[in-house]
Enzyme design. Sequence first.
Site, PDB file in Angstrom:
ATOM      1  N   GLN A 155      -3.577   3.266  -4.804  1.00  0.00           N
ATOM      2  CA  GLN A 155      -4.644   2.553  -4.114  1.00  0.00           C
ATOM      3  C   GLN A 155      -5.957   2.684  -4.882  1.00  0.00           C
ATOM      4  O   GLN A 155      -6.717   1.733  -4.999  1.00  0.00           O
ATOM      5  CB  GLN A 155      -4.836   3.129  -2.700  1.00  0.00           C
ATOM      6  CG  GLN A 155      -3.731   2.737  -1.746  1.00  0.00           C
ATOM      7  CD  GLN A 155      -3.735   1.248  -1.490  1.00  0.00           C
ATOM      8  OE1 GLN A 155      -4.676   0.707  -0.944  1.00  0.00           O
ATOM      9  NE2 GLN A 155      -2.698   0.571  -1.929  1.00  0.00           N
ATOM     10  N   THR A 204       0.806  -1.217   0.000  1.00  0.00           N
ATOM     11  CA  THR A 204       0.000   0.000   0.000  1.00  0.00           C
ATOM     12  C   THR A 204       0.835   1.261   0.000  1.00  0.00           C
ATOM     13  O   THR A 204       0.353   2.318  -0.376  1.00  0.00           O
ATOM     14  CB  THR A 204      -0.881  -0.003   1.249  1.00  0.00           C
ATOM     15  OG1 THR A 204      -0.069  -0.437   2.355  1.00  0.00           O
ATOM     16  CG2 THR A 204      -2.028  -0.974   1.102  1.00  0.00           C
ATOM     17  N   GLU A 231      -9.959   1.162   0.376  1.00  0.00           N
ATOM     18  CA  GLU A 231     -11.166   0.428   0.042  1.00  0.00           C
ATOM     19  C   GLU A 231     -12.221   1.284  -0.651  1.00  0.00           C
ATOM     20  O   GLU A 231     -13.045   0.773  -1.409  1.00  0.00           O
ATOM     21  CB  GLU A 231     -11.763  -0.176   1.320  1.00  0.00           C
ATOM     22  CG  GLU A 231     -10.830  -1.217   1.923  1.00  0.00           C
ATOM     23  CD  GLU A 231     -11.299  -1.682   3.281  1.00  0.00           C
ATOM     24  OE1 GLU A 231     -11.344  -2.893   3.515  1.00  0.00           O
ATOM     25  OE2 GLU A 231     -11.632  -0.833   4.124  1.00  0.00           O
TER      26      GLU A 231
END
Lengths: 724, 323
Positions: A620, A465, A687
């Site tokens: 991301q 990440t 997310e």
Amino acid sequence: MTITLTTDGPAEDRMPEMKQGLVGVATPRPDGPLKVTGRAVYAAEDLPEDCAFGVLVRAPAPGTITLANADELAAFDGVLSVLQDPAMIRRTAQGGAGKAPRQGPGTADFAGQAIALIVAESFEAARHAARTARVIVTGDPGLIDPAAANPEGEPKAQGDLDSAMREAEHTVDVTYRTPSMASAAMEPHAAVAWWQGENVTVRSSLQMLKDNRAELADCLGIPQDRVRLLAPFVGGGFGSKLGIAPEAVAAALAARRLGRPVCVVQERRQVFELVNRRSESHQRIRLAADAGGRLLGLGHEALVSNLPGEDHIEPVTQASRFAYAAPHRVVGERVARVSLPTAGSVRAPGEAIGVTAFECAMDELASATGIDPITLRLRNIPDRHPQNGKPFSSHRLEQALTEGAERFGWAGRNPAPRQRREGEWWIGTGVAAAFRVNTLTEAEARITLTSEGALVETDMTDIGTGTYAILTQIAGEALGLPVDLVTVRLGDTDLPPGSGSGGSFGAATTGNAVWLAALDLRQQLASRLGCEEGDLSLQDGEARVANMRRPLVALLNEGSLTGHGHIRGGEALKQVRQATYGAHFAEVAVSDVTGEVRVRRMLGSFAAGRILNPLTARSQCHGGMTWGIGMALTEGMVLDRRDGHVVNRDLAEYHVPVNADVPPLTVHFVDERDPWAGPLMVKGIGELAICGAGAAVLNAIHHACGVRVREWPATPDRVLVGLA
Amino acid sequence: MKPFDYYRAADLTEAAATHQPGSVFIAGGTNLVDLMKLQVMTPDRVIDIARLGLDRIEDDGDGLRIGALVSNSDLAADPRVRKRWPVLSRALLAGASGQLRNKATTGGNLLQRTRCPYFQDLATPCNKRTPGSGCAAMGGELRNHAVLGTSAHCLALNPGDMAVALRALDAVVEFRDAQGIAHAHPIAGFHLPPGTTPDVETVLPPGALITSVALPAPKGDRQIYRKVRDRASYAFALVSVAAVLRLERGRIVHAALAFGGLGTVPWRDPAVDALLTGEAPSMVLFDKAADLLLHPAQPREGTAFKLPLTRRLLRAVLEEATQ
Ligand SMILES: Cc1cc2nc3c(=O)[nH]c(=O)nc-3n(C[C@H](O)[C@H](O)[C@H](O)COP(=O)(O)OP(=O)(O)OC[C@H]3O[C@@H](n4cnc5c(N)ncnc54)[C@H](O)[C@@H]3O)c2cc1C
């Protein structure tokens, strides 16, 4: 000393006081060169001397297990042990469990479960024995089909949705079906275990070391302080490495038994069965709206599945509780208990599929009302949490939608489907909103300042990440040090416990712990200078107070200084609803001949608090948007209807999008500082970019060719049935 | 992986001499090694044929002779192939990935085995893998399975792309048998439908080694390969069509249509070609061709979509080819 902070209210933004200019600036990963040159050493790439190799044996079906030819296998060339230890685990632990999952490999809860470990001098010998194992399954397999189960749970009702549906001007009542999905991380699960006396060390591929340590200790029946976990590099997790998995426990048990190190790697086909899947879902969505598209009622009811005894119930409707205002509501999940591979957290559990389905339904409402899909959403943004009346910490959905629309070129879109055609291809555009709950857990970090610079330490993981990068930036910013004077050490339970990586809380939680550790150091430096910490300015390795400048090194008195930070989420998580918001836009082409869909461009607009590093944050988002393409078009686990085994358990047959499926992706960040999210005002981003991404694609398919695909993925056959 | 002996053959004679029951040849290994890891294939001996000098593409009269070890990448990129047999080049490029095509060979590609997941799974019965054990695909999860040429014993699809193009081009497979005798067999009939012996997949006798594939001069200048798949690249065909046509004065004078994703073997139906030949192109005609092609199909849940998809694809390909 330690600075401890519980986030009980809004924080003050101290970033403007900091002078180094690292936070918010695109900063390459310090670990990047290691990774792209193959020098980053992953779990199974650093084997101790005399290491033996283990391969897990799988159960072909659920039931009671007998390994019929254990003696024969034990006598195979090179085989050292056929391990069927009662401490071996049947399931992968859920994220944050902190204790052993079900143990005892004499029973298989699902097809593919690990029921023994063969250890041999070579990997090939172990695998050959494992493949030759004769596993006999007897007894009741339990239910395989979730639809046949009597589900548990009851959605929560407010008001009277049924009446609202009867009375509303416009209604939508649709069911979406989503298949089980796999994390499909690049690095397969792997563990290398060795014992020194009573103590075990396991190099592994895990996301949450402090929990994993507790889980492994519980599995082995030893105190936690005898377990050390190492995971300096993790080749992707996406939730699949949140909990301790069968290979790590088996490796530790085998190493103890044999008195030598043991390496166990799950082969790709095992990863698909042993690792927790995202549950399939049936989602019934009901929308009742007035003539202006204002929602009077909404229903979002989901049926998901899991093994008996698992407390993870895919929280499909998590965002539907607060996404849109509507007085009459039915929202919640039911769970069917079945003998299928364990369901657990996969990137953005809940919202990934829940928001995506709901945003498709909103598009159906836009069609029904004739209202522009963006306008429709803007009309239904709630002022407060519609279920409990709590305020929002910060709400940037409107900005995300409007700023995204402007950049994508939404204005002037003809809402009617089947209007644009290029040769055999129908062209269309779609939009969807993105929602994801935000949270902050608990983390500690330590920074040691020496003449060499700053050393940041925590057992936090970097699962690809960019954690190494952002922690470097945060420490360097607060301490006035350029990035090359900051070193970050992660992934070792001997270090202070970080948050681990999961639920997009890593950057905010561990980042704030590092920040507090740096503030602690600033206080110590200030006291050495005899000034207030707030009067201290640190930049380029120098401390400046009023007109005085001193190199930091000079303040260390040839020694070192250590700062500790400790953060935990408090009232700030309860008094307000914290969430991240976004908007997805997609343009697709649909072949009128074959039903094939090609995404031509995609734009995501995201509000996730302060963006620490636009480079890693954008990566991301690219990842999340690509997952959205996969969810909409290509991904789905196929489970055999007879015994529940995963039929497509390799990357040739489980279709993640390949480069040719992914068009140019544009990412826009909406400016936001959320003071409730902690002193850094950072929220989770990893997310958010999945949530709803697939809906933009699916809605664009409808706009292009007029076909609503309500069972995903929208493979050519499913599009084709709707084409004339 | 079951332990095995490895030999690298220096020439054809040595390759034949080292071959014994339980031996296999290895070319690119992209299919064989996967299946060995899964222990679906468990040879005692692996004979490497990479150094036999079979890696050349030679002019052969008006056609080409393609060495069995020519890589898929090299074959697809060959200027002669691209110019005169573009359907072959396109079919190759529609298969697998760049990395795989660099390793995969002409002979190996022809002999690649089915991707039926039950064939690859030792825990499920499979008549192809273990004759007489049953077929787990029946009653299981079907998608990449055949609807043409199936039997009560097997639904396995021939997954290849290259062979579909070769079928439409009337290629000839040339091989040496275990005694060293050279044979040539048309691609038609080279692959065998499962019948009662799904484990027997081609006419090759045990120990036979494919040496080359002969490509006759193309009979049609209008060549199309079109493949429908579940993602834009790196996926096997749901349905594919190789079309080689020639038109004269508005009539089809040569038609060769071969199909992937449909059959237990690379599929071509001479009656379909005959139906088109001599006719003026029209949607009615194309529909008739589809009717004829699909008439014997045995769709099941999971594969039924292939019928309408094939019809649409066939119409579009024929329309494009006859424009
Ligand atoms: C992930 C993946 C995706 C793929 N996608 C596609 C696709 O979309 N379309 C497609 O068409 N293919 C696809 N393939 C298959 C690929 O084309 C084949 O694996 C490849 O062509 C096989 O060639 P090879 O030289 O590597 O064969 P090998 O693996 O070496 O051999 C295959 C078989 O042929 C035998 N053999 C090889 N050469 C000879 C010879 N000269 N004489 C006698 N026997 C021989 C071997 O003994 C073995 O049984 C894919 C493969 C993979 C792994």
